[in-house]
Design a protein around this motif. Structure first.
Motif, PDB file in Angstrom:
ATOM      1  N   TYR A 127      -6.863  10.448   1.486  1.00 23.12           N
ATOM      2  CA  TYR A 127      -5.815  11.696   1.122  1.00 23.12           C
ATOM      3  C   TYR A 127      -5.783  12.636   2.163  1.00 23.12           C
ATOM      4  O   TYR A 127      -6.510  12.701   2.704  1.00 23.12           O
ATOM      5  N   THR A 180       2.319   5.034  -0.885  1.00 20.37           N
ATOM      6  CA  THR A 180       1.469   6.417  -0.989  1.00 20.37           C
ATOM      7  C   THR A 180       2.274   7.006  -1.965  1.00 20.37           C
ATOM      8  O   THR A 180       3.386   6.873  -2.367  1.00 20.37           O
ATOM      9  N   GLU A 208       0.215   3.977  -9.707  1.00 19.90           N
ATOM     10  CA  GLU A 208       0.854   3.218  -8.556  1.00 19.90           C
ATOM     11  C   GLU A 208       0.921   4.318  -7.467  1.00 19.90           C
ATOM     12  O   GLU A 208       1.870   5.072  -7.402  1.00 19.90           O
ATOM     13  N   PRO A 209       0.103   4.218  -6.517  1.00 26.38           N
ATOM     14  CA  PRO A 209      -1.196   3.466  -6.510  1.00 26.38           C
ATOM     15  C   PRO A 209      -2.268   3.818  -7.441  1.00 26.38           C
ATOM     16  O   PRO A 209      -2.267   4.890  -7.776  1.00 26.38           O
ATOM     17  N   GLY A 260      -3.052   7.456  -1.348  1.00 24.58           N
ATOM     18  CA  GLY A 260      -2.819   5.812  -1.365  1.00 24.58           C
ATOM     19  C   GLY A 260      -2.940   5.126  -0.337  1.00 24.58           C
ATOM     20  O   GLY A 260      -3.360   5.334   0.982  1.00 24.58           O
ATOM     21  N   THR A 287     -10.571   5.276  -6.160  1.00 25.10           N
ATOM     22  CA  THR A 287      -9.752   4.289  -6.943  1.00 25.10           C
ATOM     23  C   THR A 287      -9.876   4.500  -8.289  1.00 25.10           C
ATOM     24  O   THR A 287     -11.049   4.796  -8.801  1.00 25.10           O
ATOM     25  N   ALA A 292       0.772  -1.076   0.045  1.00 26.58           N
ATOM     26  CA  ALA A 292       0.057  -0.144  -0.041  1.00 26.58           C
ATOM     27  C   ALA A 292       0.763   1.159   0.027  1.00 26.58           C
ATOM     28  O   ALA A 292       1.280   1.854   1.078  1.00 26.58           O
ATOM     29  N   VAL A 294      -5.023   5.621  -8.247  1.00 27.64           N
ATOM     30  CA  VAL A 294      -6.064   6.668  -7.549  1.00 27.64           C
ATOM     31  C   VAL A 294      -6.092   7.615  -8.588  1.00 27.64           C
ATOM     32  O   VAL A 294      -5.296   8.171  -9.297  1.00 27.64           O
TER      33      VAL A 294
END
Length: 139
Positions: free
Chosen positions: A129, A46, A64-65, A139, A81, A44, A67
């Motif tokens: 966020y 950020t 990546e990630p 992220g 997402t 996970a 978002v």
């Protein structure tokens, strides 16, 4: 009588061995699950983007990630997402406050992630966020 005793001892030993084997499987299962969870936490990641990279009425899509950061109105930042719930595709664009999936044409609201038009059965989930100064971290 000795044969019966031996037989009982073997059955007991088998039950104990079976219990140990089952116990070992359960322990290994827990251990693997813990590894998966810790791996998911490590994965996970950020990321951050300057607010200036998020146009009003448009958005910024990170791979990546995955978002999508939107700015429906000046100073109103949102994060969702970037994976379409319909087929798992990465959204491709944000135009006129609509997040667009290129695979099958689903459109989502840049305000709340809800479905504007399908085939997606559900909207985009919000993502945590933080806006600090002129930077959006997500992220």
């Amino acid at each position: 009588m000795n044969q019966n005793m031996e037989r009982r001892q073997v059955l007991k030993a088998g039950a104990v061995v079976g219990g140990v084997a089952v116990g070992a499987t359960v322990v290994a299962g827990c251990s693997a699950a813990e590894d998966i969870e810790s791996g998911a936490e490590e994965a996970a990641a950020t990321a951050s983007v300057p607010v200036t990279e998020v146009p009003v009425g448009g958005g910024y899509i990170a791979q990546e990630p995955p978002v999508v950061i939107t700015q429906p109105e000046s100073g109103d930042i949102k994060a969702f997402t970037a994976i379409c719930p319909h087929a798992g595709c990465l959204v491709s664009d944000v135009v006129a406050n609509e997040i667009i999936c290129p695979c099958h044409g689903s459109k989502f609201s840049a305000v709340d992630g809800s479905v504007i038009s399908g085939p997606s059965p559900s909207g985009l989930n919000g993502v945590a966020y933080e806006v600090t100064g002129e930077t959006v971290t997500f992220g």
